[in-house]
Design an enzyme around this catalytic site. Sequence first.
Site, PDB file in Angstrom:
ATOM      1  N   LYS A 202      29.881  19.700  38.637  1.00 32.67           N
ATOM      2  CA  LYS A 202      30.693  20.653  37.863  1.00 32.67           C
ATOM      3  C   LYS A 202      31.807  21.243  38.730  1.00 32.67           C
ATOM      4  O   LYS A 202      32.906  21.494  38.235  1.00 32.67           O
ATOM      5  CB  LYS A 202      29.801  21.732  37.239  1.00 32.67           C
ATOM      6  CG  LYS A 202      28.870  21.189  36.148  1.00 32.67           C
ATOM      7  CD  LYS A 202      29.639  20.562  34.987  1.00 32.67           C
ATOM      8  CE  LYS A 202      28.739  20.130  33.839  1.00 32.67           C
ATOM      9  NZ  LYS A 202      29.478  19.555  32.700  1.00 32.67           N
TER      10      LYS A 202
ATOM     11  N   TYR B  43      23.848  18.930  39.998  1.00 29.11           N
ATOM     12  CA  TYR B  43      24.603  19.401  38.831  1.00 29.11           C
ATOM     13  C   TYR B  43      25.792  20.253  39.285  1.00 29.11           C
ATOM     14  O   TYR B  43      26.918  20.049  38.828  1.00 29.11           O
ATOM     15  CB  TYR B  43      23.665  20.197  37.920  1.00 29.11           C
ATOM     16  CG  TYR B  43      24.336  20.787  36.697  1.00 29.11           C
ATOM     17  CD1 TYR B  43      24.539  20.011  35.556  1.00 29.11           C
ATOM     18  CD2 TYR B  43      24.740  22.117  36.667  1.00 29.11           C
ATOM     19  CE1 TYR B  43      25.145  20.560  34.425  1.00 29.11           C
ATOM     20  CE2 TYR B  43      25.334  22.666  35.546  1.00 29.11           C
ATOM     21  CZ  TYR B  43      25.537  21.887  34.425  1.00 29.11           C
ATOM     22  OH  TYR B  43      26.141  22.429  33.311  1.00 29.11           O
TER      23      TYR B  43
ATOM     24  N   SER C 238      31.014  24.659  33.968  1.00 28.78           N
ATOM     25  CA  SER C 238      29.796  25.479  33.904  1.00 28.78           C
ATOM     26  C   SER C 238      30.025  26.712  34.777  1.00 28.78           C
ATOM     27  O   SER C 238      30.927  26.710  35.627  1.00 28.78           O
ATOM     28  CB  SER C 238      28.627  24.650  34.465  1.00 28.78           C
ATOM     29  OG  SER C 238      27.468  25.446  34.598  1.00 28.78           O
TER      30      SER C 238
HETATM   31  N1  LIG Z   1      23.790  25.052  27.684  1.00 28.57           N
HETATM   32  C1  LIG Z   1      24.365  25.803  28.602  1.00 28.57           C
HETATM   33  O1  LIG Z   1      24.009  26.973  28.819  1.00 28.57           O
HETATM   34  C2  LIG Z   1      25.502  25.243  29.424  1.00 28.57           C
HETATM   35  C3  LIG Z   1      26.025  26.065  30.438  1.00 28.57           C
HETATM   36  C4  LIG Z   1      27.079  25.594  31.198  1.00 28.57           C
HETATM   37  C5  LIG Z   1      27.604  24.333  30.937  1.00 28.57           C
HETATM   38  N2  LIG Z   1      27.067  23.546  29.949  1.00 28.57           N
HETATM   39  C6  LIG Z   1      27.690  22.251  29.716  1.00 28.57           C
HETATM   40  O2  LIG Z   1      27.900  22.065  28.326  1.00 28.57           O
HETATM   41  C7  LIG Z   1      27.780  20.683  27.998  1.00 28.57           C
HETATM   42  C8  LIG Z   1      26.751  20.483  26.904  1.00 28.57           C
HETATM   43  O3  LIG Z   1      25.501  20.939  27.385  1.00 28.57           O
HETATM   44  P1  LIG Z   1      24.229  21.143  26.428  1.00 28.57           P
HETATM   45  O4  LIG Z   1      23.556  22.371  26.899  1.00 28.57           O
HETATM   46  O5  LIG Z   1      24.605  20.983  25.006  1.00 28.57           O
HETATM   47  O6  LIG Z   1      23.328  19.889  26.909  1.00 28.57           O
HETATM   48  P2  LIG Z   1      22.225  19.040  26.129  1.00 28.57           P
HETATM   49  O7  LIG Z   1      21.599  19.853  25.060  1.00 28.57           O
HETATM   50  O8  LIG Z   1      21.357  18.450  27.172  1.00 28.57           O
HETATM   51  O9  LIG Z   1      23.091  17.879  25.421  1.00 28.57           O
HETATM   52  C9  LIG Z   1      23.757  16.933  26.214  1.00 28.57           C
HETATM   53  C10 LIG Z   1      24.431  15.910  25.327  1.00 28.57           C
HETATM   54  O10 LIG Z   1      25.052  14.939  26.187  1.00 28.57           O
HETATM   55  C11 LIG Z   1      24.674  13.635  25.759  1.00 28.57           C
HETATM   56  N3  LIG Z   1      24.677  12.699  26.883  1.00 28.57           N
HETATM   57  C12 LIG Z   1      23.979  12.777  28.036  1.00 28.57           C
HETATM   58  N4  LIG Z   1      24.205  11.705  28.803  1.00 28.57           N
HETATM   59  C13 LIG Z   1      25.077  10.925  28.116  1.00 28.57           C
HETATM   60  C14 LIG Z   1      25.689   9.668  28.383  1.00 28.57           C
HETATM   61  N5  LIG Z   1      25.442   8.990  29.505  1.00 28.57           N
HETATM   62  N6  LIG Z   1      26.537   9.155  27.456  1.00 28.57           N
HETATM   63  C15 LIG Z   1      26.792   9.811  26.308  1.00 28.57           C
HETATM   64  N7  LIG Z   1      26.234  11.001  26.000  1.00 28.57           N
HETATM   65  C16 LIG Z   1      25.380  11.548  26.886  1.00 28.57           C
HETATM   66  C17 LIG Z   1      23.283  13.816  25.149  1.00 28.57           C
HETATM   67  O11 LIG Z   1      23.022  12.817  24.201  1.00 28.57           O
HETATM   68  P3  LIG Z   1      22.113  11.507  24.444  1.00 28.57           P
HETATM   69  O12 LIG Z   1      20.916  11.932  25.227  1.00 28.57           O
HETATM   70  O13 LIG Z   1      21.837  11.064  23.044  1.00 28.57           O
HETATM   71  O14 LIG Z   1      23.000  10.556  25.165  1.00 28.57           O
HETATM   72  C18 LIG Z   1      23.462  15.161  24.439  1.00 28.57           C
HETATM   73  O15 LIG Z   1      24.035  14.965  23.159  1.00 28.57           O
HETATM   74  C19 LIG Z   1      27.445  19.971  29.308  1.00 28.57           C
HETATM   75  O16 LIG Z   1      28.626  19.503  29.914  1.00 28.57           O
HETATM   76  C20 LIG Z   1      26.836  21.075  30.144  1.00 28.57           C
HETATM   77  O17 LIG Z   1      26.937  20.803  31.532  1.00 28.57           O
HETATM   78  C21 LIG Z   1      26.025  23.979  29.206  1.00 28.57           C
END
Ligand SMILES: NC(=O)c1ccc[n+]([C@@H]2O[C@H](COP(=O)([O-])OP(=O)(O)OC[C@H]3O[C@@H](n4cnc5c(N)ncnc54)[C@H](OP(=O)(O)O)[C@@H]3O)[C@@H](O)[C@H]2O)c1
Length: 233
Positions: free
Chosen positions: A159, A155, A142
């Site tokens: 990360k 968080y 991140s």
């Molecule tokens: N969005 C951003 O701007 C952003 C920025 C920097 C980094 N990131 C990183 O990108 C990645 C994806 O983020 P996102 O924004 O797509 O998040 P999100 O919309 O909250 O989706 C998270 C996903 O992770 C799954 N998950 C959570 N806990 C889990 C567990 N214990 N076992 C298996 N699956 C699990 C959730 O599914 P279930 O709830 O069905 O388990 C969901 O499919 C993450 O690593 C996040 O830190 C995102």
Amino acid sequence: MTTHTTKNKLVVITGVTRGLGLAMVEGFLRAGFSVAGCGRSADRINQLQNEYPRPHDFAVVDIADESQVRRWAARVMDSRGAPDLLINNAALINRNAPLWQVSAEEFSLIVDVNLKGAAHVIRHFAPAMIARRSGVIVNFSSGWGRSTDAEVAPYCATKWAIEGLTQALAQELPADLAAVPLNPGIINTEMLQSCFGPENASAYPTAREWAERAVPFLLSLNRSHNGQSLTVP
Ligand SMILES: NC(=O)c1ccc[n+]([C@@H]2O[C@H](COP(=O)([O-])OP(=O)(O)OC[C@H]3O[C@@H](n4cnc5c(N)ncnc54)[C@H](OP(=O)(O)O)[C@@H]3O)[C@@H](O)[C@H]2O)c1
């Protein structure tokens, strides 16, 4: 990633029920890859398996539970072999709060999923990739793996840890494999809405728009990127 035909190439992704994980599934399928994905939400996993039948594979797995990860990895690799691309995408963010107001239970959950969960996935998939002598492991970091802000300390801690874990892993992998900590950028997902608020989050690209850039970028990763902290362009 080196390619012969995409058809037999396997991409394994954690956290595919929404957000970036779901958008990557759709992007890799469009590009002709086989996909194995997991998440905890059974209804969404079942929907995915109905929509994208075998050889694609969608499983209800909580990555914080090592025994579930072990069984999932064994079953996927039994039929499909080792992944060509392994993407540790699943993560949680704490509810916005100063560190001293985050309960021990919430802090532990964030560490169990974001850090220990990613390590479980690597522990159970990487040996087969090493034995086959090819593959790329991408651990989602991140901007908050390289900088910090108030109210997201748990968080940020996980990360920053993912950056260190991935760089050490890169030093351990034999030639031909690569490990990369990847900052995806800022994308309007449920996670972003949680920490930025829905209105501020809506200024950022959708996960589908992001995947149009991210999937080709992920497919371009190879040994020459081993250990580099990268950002989706
Ligand atoms: N969005 C951003 O701007 C952003 C920025 C920097 C980094 N990131 C990183 O990108 C990645 C994806 O983020 P996102 O924004 O797509 O998040 P999100 O919309 O909250 O989706 C998270 C996903 O992770 C799954 N998950 C959570 N806990 C889990 C567990 N214990 N076992 C298996 N699956 C699990 C959730 O599914 P279930 O709830 O069905 O388990 C969901 O499919 C993450 O690593 C996040 O830190 C995102």
